[in-house]
Design an enzyme around this catalytic site. Structure first.
Site, PDB file in Angstrom:
ATOM      1  N   MET A 126      39.639  34.064  42.319  1.00 36.83           N
ATOM      2  CA  MET A 126      38.881  35.576  42.908  1.00 36.83           C
ATOM      3  C   MET A 126      39.839  36.488  42.835  1.00 36.83           C
ATOM      4  O   MET A 126      41.024  36.359  42.928  1.00 36.83           O
ATOM      5  CB  MET A 126      38.424  35.249  44.357  1.00 36.83           C
ATOM      6  CG  MET A 126      37.002  34.806  44.315  1.00 36.83           C
ATOM      7  SD  MET A 126      36.663  34.498  46.144  1.00 36.83           S
ATOM      8  CE  MET A 126      36.046  36.276  46.575  1.00 36.83           C
ATOM      9  N   SER A 131      40.782  38.283  40.258  1.00 34.10           N
ATOM     10  CA  SER A 131      41.764  38.127  39.047  1.00 34.10           C
ATOM     11  C   SER A 131      40.973  39.176  38.000  1.00 34.10           C
ATOM     12  O   SER A 131      41.695  39.432  36.886  1.00 34.10           O
ATOM     13  CB  SER A 131      41.617  36.836  38.336  1.00 34.10           C
ATOM     14  OG  SER A 131      40.223  36.177  37.993  1.00 34.10           O
ATOM     15  N   GLY A 132      39.991  39.603  38.339  1.00 31.79           N
ATOM     16  CA  GLY A 132      39.289  40.792  37.390  1.00 31.79           C
ATOM     17  C   GLY A 132      38.199  40.323  36.305  1.00 31.79           C
ATOM     18  O   GLY A 132      38.081  40.717  35.396  1.00 31.79           O
ATOM     19  N   LYS A 133      37.632  39.251  36.695  1.00 33.03           N
ATOM     20  CA  LYS A 133      36.779  38.482  35.918  1.00 33.03           C
ATOM     21  C   LYS A 133      35.281  39.581  35.821  1.00 33.03           C
ATOM     22  O   LYS A 133      34.848  39.670  34.746  1.00 33.03           O
ATOM     23  CB  LYS A 133      35.901  37.140  36.588  1.00 33.03           C
ATOM     24  CG  LYS A 133      37.286  36.012  36.640  1.00 33.03           C
ATOM     25  CD  LYS A 133      36.639  34.906  37.206  1.00 33.03           C
ATOM     26  CE  LYS A 133      36.108  34.961  38.541  1.00 33.03           C
ATOM     27  NZ  LYS A 133      36.993  35.263  39.435  1.00 33.03           N
ATOM     28  N   GLU A 141      29.433  34.897  37.894  1.00 33.34           N
ATOM     29  CA  GLU A 141      29.441  34.089  38.775  1.00 33.34           C
ATOM     30  C   GLU A 141      28.500  32.740  38.234  1.00 33.34           C
ATOM     31  O   GLU A 141      27.843  31.908  38.984  1.00 33.34           O
ATOM     32  CB  GLU A 141      28.685  34.509  40.070  1.00 33.34           C
ATOM     33  CG  GLU A 141      29.414  35.766  40.703  1.00 33.34           C
ATOM     34  CD  GLU A 141      30.777  35.292  41.243  1.00 33.34           C
ATOM     35  OE1 GLU A 141      31.283  34.448  41.385  1.00 33.34           O
ATOM     36  OE2 GLU A 141      31.392  36.421  41.553  1.00 33.34           O
ATOM     37  N   CYS A 180      49.110  37.113  43.880  1.00 30.67           N
ATOM     38  CA  CYS A 180      49.458  36.144  44.853  1.00 30.67           C
ATOM     39  C   CYS A 180      49.658  37.448  46.264  1.00 30.67           C
ATOM     40  O   CYS A 180      50.853  38.030  46.100  1.00 30.67           O
ATOM     41  CB  CYS A 180      50.456  35.091  44.856  1.00 30.67           C
ATOM     42  SG  CYS A 180      50.641  34.309  46.618  1.00 30.67           S
ATOM     43  N   CYS A 188      53.469  36.350  47.821  1.00 27.91           N
ATOM     44  CA  CYS A 188      54.588  36.511  47.134  1.00 27.91           C
ATOM     45  C   CYS A 188      54.653  37.198  45.845  1.00 27.91           C
ATOM     46  O   CYS A 188      55.840  37.501  45.367  1.00 27.91           O
ATOM     47  CB  CYS A 188      55.058  34.959  46.844  1.00 27.91           C
ATOM     48  SG  CYS A 188      54.271  34.418  45.152  1.00 27.91           S
ATOM     49  N   CYS A 221      49.042  32.142  44.774  1.00 31.92           N
ATOM     50  CA  CYS A 221      49.608  31.434  43.609  1.00 31.92           C
ATOM     51  C   CYS A 221      49.689  29.675  43.948  1.00 31.92           C
ATOM     52  O   CYS A 221      49.480  29.407  45.184  1.00 31.92           O
ATOM     53  CB  CYS A 221      50.917  31.733  43.348  1.00 31.92           C
ATOM     54  SG  CYS A 221      52.292  31.305  44.475  1.00 31.92           S
TER      55      CYS A 221
HETATM   56  P1  ADP Z   1      36.766  38.981  40.269  1.00 30.97           P
HETATM   57  O1  ADP Z   1      35.474  38.934  39.644  1.00 30.97           O
HETATM   58  O2  ADP Z   1      37.682  37.916  39.472  1.00 30.97           O
HETATM   59  O3  ADP Z   1      36.568  38.207  41.626  1.00 30.97           O
HETATM   60  P2  ADP Z   1      36.932  41.776  40.275  1.00 30.97           P
HETATM   61  O4  ADP Z   1      36.905  41.957  38.602  1.00 30.97           O
HETATM   62  O5  ADP Z   1      35.796  41.706  41.037  1.00 30.97           O
HETATM   63  O6  ADP Z   1      37.781  40.041  40.151  1.00 30.97           O
HETATM   64  O7  ADP Z   1      38.064  42.713  41.041  1.00 30.97           O
HETATM   65  C1  ADP Z   1      39.528  42.706  40.312  1.00 30.97           C
HETATM   66  C2  ADP Z   1      39.937  43.782  41.198  1.00 30.97           C
HETATM   67  O8  ADP Z   1      40.272  43.264  42.523  1.00 30.97           O
HETATM   68  C3  ADP Z   1      41.223  44.350  40.907  1.00 30.97           C
HETATM   69  O9  ADP Z   1      41.399  45.256  39.746  1.00 30.97           O
HETATM   70  C4  ADP Z   1      41.889  44.966  41.953  1.00 30.97           C
HETATM   71  O10 ADP Z   1      41.562  46.266  41.996  1.00 30.97           O
HETATM   72  C5  ADP Z   1      41.295  44.034  43.152  1.00 30.97           C
HETATM   73  N1  ADP Z   1      42.277  43.291  43.717  1.00 30.97           N
HETATM   74  C6  ADP Z   1      42.184  42.972  45.344  1.00 30.97           C
HETATM   75  N2  ADP Z   1      43.182  42.247  45.579  1.00 30.97           N
HETATM   76  C7  ADP Z   1      43.895  41.958  44.473  1.00 30.97           C
HETATM   77  C8  ADP Z   1      45.068  40.890  44.065  1.00 30.97           C
HETATM   78  N3  ADP Z   1      45.166  40.027  45.124  1.00 30.97           N
HETATM   79  N4  ADP Z   1      45.219  40.677  43.166  1.00 30.97           N
HETATM   80  C9  ADP Z   1      44.746  41.587  42.095  1.00 30.97           C
HETATM   81  N5  ADP Z   1      43.488  42.288  42.085  1.00 30.97           N
HETATM   82  C10 ADP Z   1      43.197  42.582  43.176  1.00 30.97           C
HETATM   83 ZN    ZN Z   2      52.557  33.123  46.019  1.00 26.74          ZN
END
Ligand code: ADP
Ligand code: ZN
Length: 186
Positions: free
Chosen positions: A18, A20-22, A90, A146, A149, A178
Site C-alpha cells: 500500500m 507504493s503508487g500502484k 485492486e 517505510c 525508517c 520495510c
Molecule cells: P497504492 O495504489 O500503491 O496504494 P497510490 O497510488 O494510491 O498507492 O498512492 C501513492 C501516493 O501515496 C504517493 O505518491 C504519496 O503521495 C502517498 N503516500 C502516502 N504515504 C506514503 C508512503 N509511506 N510512501 C510513499 N508514498 C506515500
Molecule cells: Zn523500516
C-alpha cells in the site's frame, strides 16, 4: 525480413505494498492510451469503495473514471468488443476466475493492465496475485517509503488487530513498512 503482421496482446502488472503508487501508475498508463486514441475500460472491485464508486482514486487524489464490479463474471459481461485496453485496479480482491479471463483477453489481442497488492498484511501472497505474476508479460514492482525508517517499503503494516485477510481501509489502519520494521501483531 521479419515483418510483424499480427496485433498482439499482453498482460502487464503493477504490484507492491500500500502507498507504493500502484493506482497513480495505473492512472498514468491509462491516460497515455488517450494519446494513442485507444479505447480503454477500467474496472475496480466494489469492495474497494474507500474514496469513490465511480473513480479509481490514488492516495495523492489522482482520479480516473472506472466501472465498479462485484466479480470476474461482471467484468466479462461489461467488456465491450471494440475495447483495446482493459485495466483492473485492486486485482488481488478478485476470484481465481480472473486468471483465465486476463489470459483470454491477452490471447485475443487486448492489452491488459493490472494493479494489485502482491502481499497481504501478514506478508503472504494475496489471492490470485502469484498466478497472475507468473503469467504476466511485464511486471513493475513498486516500493513505498517505510514510515519508521525511510527505507524502501514492500510491506503493509496493519495497525488494527483484525485477523481477516481483507479489511478495507487506508492510512487509518495501514502504513508502509520495510521488511525490518514490519511486525505481525497478535
Ligand atoms: P497504492 O495504489 O500503491 O496504494 P497510490 O497510488 O494510491 O498507492 O498512492 C501513492 C501516493 O501515496 C504517493 O505518491 C504519496 O503521495 C502517498 N503516500 C502516502 N504515504 C506514503 C508512503 N509511506 N510512501 C510513499 N508514498 C506515500
Ligand atoms: Zn523500516
Amino acid at each position: 525480413m521479419n515483418v510483424i503482421t499480427q496485433k498482439t496482446g499482453w498482460i502487464e502488472i503493477i504490484c507492491g505494498g500500500m502507498f507504493s503508487g500502484k493506482s497513480e501508475e495505473l492512472i498514468r498508463r491509462a491516460r497515455r492510451t488517450q494519446y494513442a486514441q485507444q479505447k480503454i475500460q477500467v474496472f475496480k472491485p466494489s469492495i474497494d469503495n474507500r474514496y469513490s464508486d465511480e473513480y479509481v482514486v490514488s492516495h495523492s487524489q489522482m482520479k480516473l473514471p472506472s466501472i465498479l464490479v462485484a466479480d470476474t463474471k461482471e467484468i466479462r459481461a461489461k467488456i465491450e468488443e471494440d475495447t483495446q485496453v482493459i485495466a483492473i485496479d485492486e486485482v488481488q480482491f478478485f476470484d481465481e476466475d480472473v486468471i483465465e479471463l486476463v489470459g483470454e483477453l491477452a490471447d485475443g489481442g487486448k492489452r491488459v493492465i493490472l494493479a494489485g497488492l502482491d502481499m497481504d498484511y501478514m506478508g503472504k501472497p494475496f489471492g490470485p496475485m502469484p498466478h497472475l505474476l507468473a503469467i504476466a508479460d511485464y511486471i513493475t514492482k513498486l516500493q513505498a517509503i517505510c514510515v519508521k525508517c525511510g527505507n524502501p517499503a514492500g510491506r503493509t503494516q496493519r495497525l488494527s488487530h483484525d485477523k481477516e485477510q481483507i479489511v478495507v481501509g487506508a492510512d487509518n489502519i495501514y502504513e508502509a513498512r520495510c521488511r525490518n520494521c514490519h511486525e505481525i501483531i497478535d
